[in-house]
Design an enzyme around this catalytic site. Structure first.
Site, PDB file in Angstrom:
ATOM      1  N   GLU A 238       1.715   1.786  -3.473  1.00 30.63           N
ATOM      2  CA  GLU A 238       0.491   2.154  -4.200  1.00 30.63           C
ATOM      3  C   GLU A 238       0.137   3.626  -3.975  1.00 30.63           C
ATOM      4  O   GLU A 238      -0.329   4.304  -4.882  1.00 30.63           O
ATOM      5  CB  GLU A 238      -0.667   1.241  -3.770  1.00 30.63           C
ATOM      6  CG  GLU A 238      -0.463  -0.184  -4.290  1.00 30.63           C
ATOM      7  CD  GLU A 238      -1.512  -1.148  -3.764  1.00 30.63           C
ATOM      8  OE1 GLU A 238      -1.602  -1.288  -2.519  1.00 30.63           O
ATOM      9  OE2 GLU A 238      -2.227  -1.756  -4.566  1.00 30.63           O
TER      10      GLU A 238
ATOM     11  N   GLY B 207       0.815  -1.214   0.000  1.00 34.19           N
ATOM     12  CA  GLY B 207       0.000   0.000   0.000  1.00 34.19           C
ATOM     13  C   GLY B 207       0.849   1.264   0.000  1.00 34.19           C
ATOM     14  O   GLY B 207       0.431   2.305  -0.529  1.00 34.19           O
TER      15      GLY B 207
HETATM   16  N1  3HC Z   1       1.682  -3.811   9.064  1.00 35.63           N
HETATM   17  C1  3HC Z   1       1.746  -3.869  10.413  1.00 35.63           C
HETATM   18  N2  3HC Z   1       2.891  -3.969  11.103  1.00 35.63           N
HETATM   19  C2  3HC Z   1       4.025  -4.020  10.380  1.00 35.63           C
HETATM   20  C3  3HC Z   1       4.051  -3.983   8.981  1.00 35.63           C
HETATM   21  C4  3HC Z   1       2.800  -3.862   8.300  1.00 35.63           C
HETATM   22  N3  3HC Z   1       2.696  -3.786   6.961  1.00 35.63           N
HETATM   23  N4  3HC Z   1       5.321  -4.068   8.547  1.00 35.63           N
HETATM   24  C5  3HC Z   1       6.084  -4.159   9.655  1.00 35.63           C
HETATM   25  N5  3HC Z   1       5.303  -4.132  10.766  1.00 35.63           N
HETATM   26  C6  3HC Z   1       5.750  -4.169  12.160  1.00 35.63           C
HETATM   27  C7  3HC Z   1       6.421  -5.477  12.524  1.00 35.63           C
HETATM   28  O1  3HC Z   1       5.481  -6.445  12.924  1.00 35.63           O
HETATM   29  C8  3HC Z   1       7.332  -5.045  13.663  1.00 35.63           C
HETATM   30  O2  3HC Z   1       6.521  -4.914  14.805  1.00 35.63           O
HETATM   31  P1  3HC Z   1       7.118  -5.206  16.277  1.00 35.63           P
HETATM   32  O3  3HC Z   1       8.236  -4.229  16.446  1.00 35.63           O
HETATM   33  O4  3HC Z   1       5.943  -4.999  17.161  1.00 35.63           O
HETATM   34  O5  3HC Z   1       7.572  -6.627  16.226  1.00 35.63           O
HETATM   35  C9  3HC Z   1       7.756  -3.639  13.256  1.00 35.63           C
HETATM   36  O6  3HC Z   1       6.776  -3.205  12.302  1.00 35.63           O
HETATM   37  C10 3HC Z   1       9.116  -3.574  12.606  1.00 35.63           C
HETATM   38  O7  3HC Z   1       9.170  -4.500  11.541  1.00 35.63           O
HETATM   39  P2  3HC Z   1      10.517  -5.259  11.157  1.00 35.63           P
HETATM   40  O8  3HC Z   1      11.104  -5.899  12.356  1.00 35.63           O
HETATM   41  O9  3HC Z   1      10.207  -6.114   9.984  1.00 35.63           O
HETATM   42  O10 3HC Z   1      11.445  -4.004  10.741  1.00 35.63           O
HETATM   43  P3  3HC Z   1      12.601  -3.911   9.677  1.00 35.63           P
HETATM   44  O11 3HC Z   1      13.148  -2.548   9.802  1.00 35.63           O
HETATM   45  O12 3HC Z   1      13.493  -5.106   9.764  1.00 35.63           O
HETATM   46  O13 3HC Z   1      11.870  -4.020   8.247  1.00 35.63           O
HETATM   47  C11 3HC Z   1      10.212  -3.499   6.606  1.00 35.63           C
HETATM   48  C12 3HC Z   1      11.030  -3.005   7.801  1.00 35.63           C
HETATM   49  C13 3HC Z   1      11.139  -3.772   5.395  1.00 35.63           C
HETATM   50  C14 3HC Z   1       9.234  -2.448   6.234  1.00 35.63           C
HETATM   51  C15 3HC Z   1       9.508  -4.819   6.984  1.00 35.63           C
HETATM   52  O14 3HC Z   1       8.831  -4.624   8.198  1.00 35.63           O
HETATM   53  C16 3HC Z   1       8.513  -5.343   5.980  1.00 35.63           C
HETATM   54  O15 3HC Z   1       8.893  -5.921   4.966  1.00 35.63           O
HETATM   55  N6  3HC Z   1       7.210  -5.166   6.279  1.00 35.63           N
HETATM   56  C17 3HC Z   1       6.163  -5.739   5.500  1.00 35.63           C
HETATM   57  C18 3HC Z   1       5.849  -4.929   4.297  1.00 35.63           C
HETATM   58  C19 3HC Z   1       4.673  -5.514   3.552  1.00 35.63           C
HETATM   59  O16 3HC Z   1       4.512  -6.708   3.424  1.00 35.63           O
HETATM   60  N7  3HC Z   1       3.826  -4.615   3.031  1.00 35.63           N
HETATM   61  C20 3HC Z   1       2.692  -4.997   2.296  1.00 35.63           C
HETATM   62  C21 3HC Z   1       1.541  -5.087   3.223  1.00 35.63           C
HETATM   63  S1  3HC Z   1       0.095  -5.654   2.409  1.00 35.63           S
HETATM   64  C22 3HC Z   1      -0.531  -4.293   1.613  1.00 35.63           C
HETATM   65  O17 3HC Z   1       0.065  -3.246   1.656  1.00 35.63           O
HETATM   66  C23 3HC Z   1      -1.830  -4.487   0.933  1.00 35.63           C
HETATM   67  C24 3HC Z   1      -2.189  -3.336   0.055  1.00 35.63           C
HETATM   68  O18 3HC Z   1      -1.905  -3.657  -1.286  1.00 35.63           O
HETATM   69  C25 3HC Z   1      -3.646  -3.020   0.148  1.00 35.63           C
END
Ligand code: 3HC
Ligand code: NAI
Length: 686
Positions: free
Chosen positions: A103, A100
């Site tokens: 996006e 998102g």
């Molecule tokens: N939603 C909610 N929480 C999230 C999140 C997300 N998308 N991404 C990360 N977090 C949280 C983690 O659970 C963690 O929480 P905690 O400290 O309580 O354990 C905290 O944020 C930090 O995350 P990381 O330990 O992974 O931090 P890094 O700095 O190592 O990495 C990152 C950062 C590269 C942004 C990694 O967190 C990541 O890859 N996140 C997922 C991104 C993702 O998959 N985005 C797509 C979501 S789906 C979407 O967007 C649908 C849309 O198309 C409608």
């Protein structure tokens, strides 16, 4: 304030501040929506820069909200609102603009980024497709090929490559916001490019979609999301914008509630929880800036390579000069293969090798921070190594064993300063497999255990704490898998049928193929040690195969035959005859794929419950991570414990009872019965 606005002359800078990763929670979506309304209404604003505070740009939708009813403003509406804003928006990206988050940038008229940033649509990794126009706007920005690649693999793209691919307009080397404001001013002097919704999608070559479908299906195996993502891009190319957006949203909502998405979300949160165990909160790990590995065989070389990949200088200690040379040759082969596959450059491979010193002299270890022992699986050999290490290393050097089955307490017996000792159990090939089991002894200092977790972070591995028992978490469950696989043979199934059923379930290999590849001898050693302790491990057929030196591919045959130079498994008459002899007192049952998978998986789950009950694992989700990252359990099934909960623990208990009645499994353990009664395993990660 989640969203703040400041002015730099006629340019408004909208800053998002929603730690830790600026995920698009309802409050943030509302804040951005309100900002777009307010800035459109302000005649003194000519353009808007969208930037983020903290370590990253918007990392995506808030995954934590996926299980709840969606709350307005919905993300697609926010992106559309920014896209039709009266003034151009410019996204200023640092860290990751993912899902998102990316996006939202596609709703902006321009995107600029610092060189360390990356952009991507990783939704398929969560079992979903982009849900806010990503599959529809991306092909309009960068073409269908790039869009298909990004949405079906979920792999993020670094800023420079993103610039080349047309995903971003400029890479900014200095101050990001200042650079973005300058680009905004420059943009105002020129005609604006069309919003992405108004751009066409370039046509693709004949046969493109059929070829893409084949590639994606082959890679996805049984995962649903990648093919659905491909279907969304195809719709974007073949239908009008609104139809494609509606199709994407429908697909997104349908997948969001799917069992695969629930499993992948479970793994997403389990992985993040695993790196920060609450029991070590506030503990400062011992520092690791240099390392040594004792033993340069299969595991030692792989571990040394993993340490070098994390830029640690490594000393490799072997028994004699010839063994040092062989160890270094093993490492050279690892880096050579990484360079050949394009994982690293040839310069990087040479640099990795240059950081390794081979020696037979323990005196070279006087100043290292961490030593990992990976010598033969023999208690006396290992104890001798640790006696020498305890004398040669600093008192605050961490001493670790990579033993598979030996008791770390016994390996460490008698060493000075035992608080510096622990088990660090890597999985083969150690430079690739993500799992690291961390096994404290009673004497291990919390700071040393914390250093194990810190090491996992440095090596980009998933750490799981495991208690001491025969096989820790992973190999203890593996023993059950193997025993069940033999029970299946004794009751009428064949090795290829068992292997095929487990591959159909989603594992990369069946239990017999896997044993032939890894070698039957390691498990035979483990059984020998167990028998010496008075235990009665069950492996009537494997014992007979080992007795005639059928150790697997390396000896030309194991569960299958392998003609010289050929790794294709062939049915073995010798093995069939042994099975027939051993099976004479067993009932012959009819086995289909589902029944075979149940006969292997349900006892694994039962063992997982015992592992939780005796504290070998602290969380059910840790067991899931062990099986996913150490043994190839399909991620989209969420690991065995999540799989059990998704099936319904009542059903698992009932089916286990049936297997137990037939003599094919142990009855459900107390914790499994209790979990079935209470509707789930108690799991500290949630
Ligand atoms: N939603 C909610 N929480 C999230 C999140 C997300 N998308 N991404 C990360 N977090 C949280 C983690 O659970 C963690 O929480 P905690 O400290 O309580 O354990 C905290 O944020 C930090 O995350 P990381 O330990 O992974 O931090 P890094 O700095 O190592 O990495 C990152 C950062 C590269 C942004 C990694 O967190 C990541 O890859 N996140 C997922 C991104 C993702 O998959 N985005 C797509 C979501 S789906 C979407 O967007 C649908 C849309 O198309 C409608
Ligand atoms: P290996 O036989 O390939 O390598 C062992 C190496 O240790 C040899 O190169 C040998 O020369 C060296 N060595 C033996 N005694 C030594 C000593 N006193 N000082 C210095 N070097 C010495 O064995 P492998 O497979 O690498 O296993 C090593 C350890 O890792 C064992 O404890 C094993 O149980 C464990 N392990 C093995 C896994 C596997 O899949 N092979 C997986 C996880 C752990």
């Amino acid at each position: 304030m989640t969203v703040s606005i400041e002015r730099q002359g006629e340019i408004a800078v909208v800053t998002v501040n929603n730690p830790p990763v600026n995920a698009l929670s309802q409050a943030l979506r509302q804040g951005l929506f309100d900002a777009a309304e307010a800035l459109d209404a302000d005649p003194s604003v000519k353009a808007v820069v969208l930037a983020c505070a903290g370590r990253t740009f918007i990392a995506g939708a808030d995954v934590g909200e996926f299980g709840k009813p969606p709350m307005p403003p919905h993300l697609p509406d926010l992106v559309a609102r920014i896209e039709r804003a009266a003034k151009p928006w410019i996204a200023a990206i640092h860290g990751s603009a993912l899902g998102g988050g990316f996006e939202v940038t596609l709703g902006c008229r321009f995107r600029v980024a610092v060189s360390s940033a990356s952009v991507g649509l990783p939704e398929v990794r969560l079992g979903i497709v982009p849900g806010a126009g990503g599959t529809v706007r991306l092909p309009r920005l960068a073409g269908v090929e790039t869009a298909v690649d990004m949405v079906t693999t979920g792999t993020p793209v670094g800023a420079r490559k993103a610039h080349e691919a047309g995903l971003i307009d400029a890479v900014i080397e200095d101050d990001l916001v200042a650079g973005a404001v300058a680009s905004a001013r420059a943009a105002l002097d020129r005609p604006l490019p069309d919003a992405l919704r108004d751009r066409p999608v370039a046509a693709v070559a004949e046969g493109f979609w059929e070829a893409a479908a084949k590639t994606v299906a082959a890679r996805a195996k049984r995962e649903e999301a990648p093919l659905s993502a491909l279907a969304c891009v195809r719709r974007a190319a073949e239908a009008d914008f609104e139809t494609a957006i509606a199709f994407e949203r429908e697909t997104f909502l349908a997948l969001r509630g799917s069992p695969q998405a629930a499993a992948l979300r479970h793994v997403f949160f389990a992985e993040r929880a695993a790196t920060r165990p609450p029991e070590l909160a506030g503990v400062t790990p011992w520092t690791i800036r240099s390392a040594a590995v004792i033993g340069g065989g299969t595991m030692g070389a792989g571990i040394a390579a993993a340490l070098r990949d994390a830029s640690l200088p490594v000393i490799l200690v072997e028994r004699d000069d010839g063994a040092v040379e062989r160890g270094l040759a093993n490492l050279r082969a690892i880096f050579h293969s990484a360079a050949k596959r394009g994982r690293i450059s040839t310069d990087a491979a040479a640099e990795r090798m240059a950081g390794i010193t081979g020696t037979t002299d323990y005196a070279a270890l006087s100043d290292v921070d961490l030593v990992i022992e990976a010598v033969f699986e023999d208690l006396d050999v290992k104890r001798d190594v640790f006696a020498r290490l305890a004398a040669a290393c600093r008192d605050n050097a961490i001493l670790a064993t990579n033993t598979s089955y030996l008791d770390p307490e016994r390996i460490a017996e008698g060493i000075r300063r035992p608080e510096r000792f622990l088990g660090l159990h890597f999985f083969s090939p150690a430079q690739m497999m993500k799992l690291l089991e961390i096994i404290p002894t009673r004497a291990s200092a919390p700071e040393v255990v914390a250093a194990g977790f810190a090491l996992a972070r440095m090596l980009n591995k998933i750490p799981v704490r495991a208690g001491i028992c025969d096989g820790f978490i992973g190999n203890r469950i593996l023993k059950v898998t193997r025993a069940q696989a033999e029970r299946l043979l004794l009751s009428g199934a064949t090795p290829p049928a068992v292997d095929a059923a487990m591959r159909a379930f989603g594992l990369p290999m069946g239990p017999f193929e896997a044993q032939d590849l890894g070698g039957l001898d390691i498990a035979a050693f483990q059984r020998k040690a167990a028998r010496a302790r008075g235990e009665t491990p069950f492996a009537p057929i494997a014992d007979r195969l080992c007795a005639i030196e059928r150790f697997g591919q390396k000896s030309g045959g194991g569960w299958y035959d392998y003609p010289p130079g050929d790794r294709t498994p062939r049915l073995s008459e010798t093995v069939a005859a042994i099975i027939a002899e051993e099976a004479k007192d067993w009932p012959r049952l009819d086995w289909d794929e589902d029944a075979i998978a149940d006969c292997i998986l349900l006892p694994m789950i039962n063992e997982g419950a015992s592992i939780l009950a005796d504290g070998t694992a602290l969380r059910a989700s840790d067991i899931d991570l062990v099986k996913i990252h150490g043994y190839g359990f399909p991620r989209w099934r969420g690991g065995p414990m999540h799989y059990a909960q998704a099936q319904g623990l009542d059903k698992v208990v009932e089916a286990l009872n049936t297997l137990a009645t037939e003599g094919l499994a142990d009855p459900p353990c107390d914790l499994l019965l209790e979990a079935a009664r209470h509707g789930g395993f108690s799991d500290a990660s949630r």
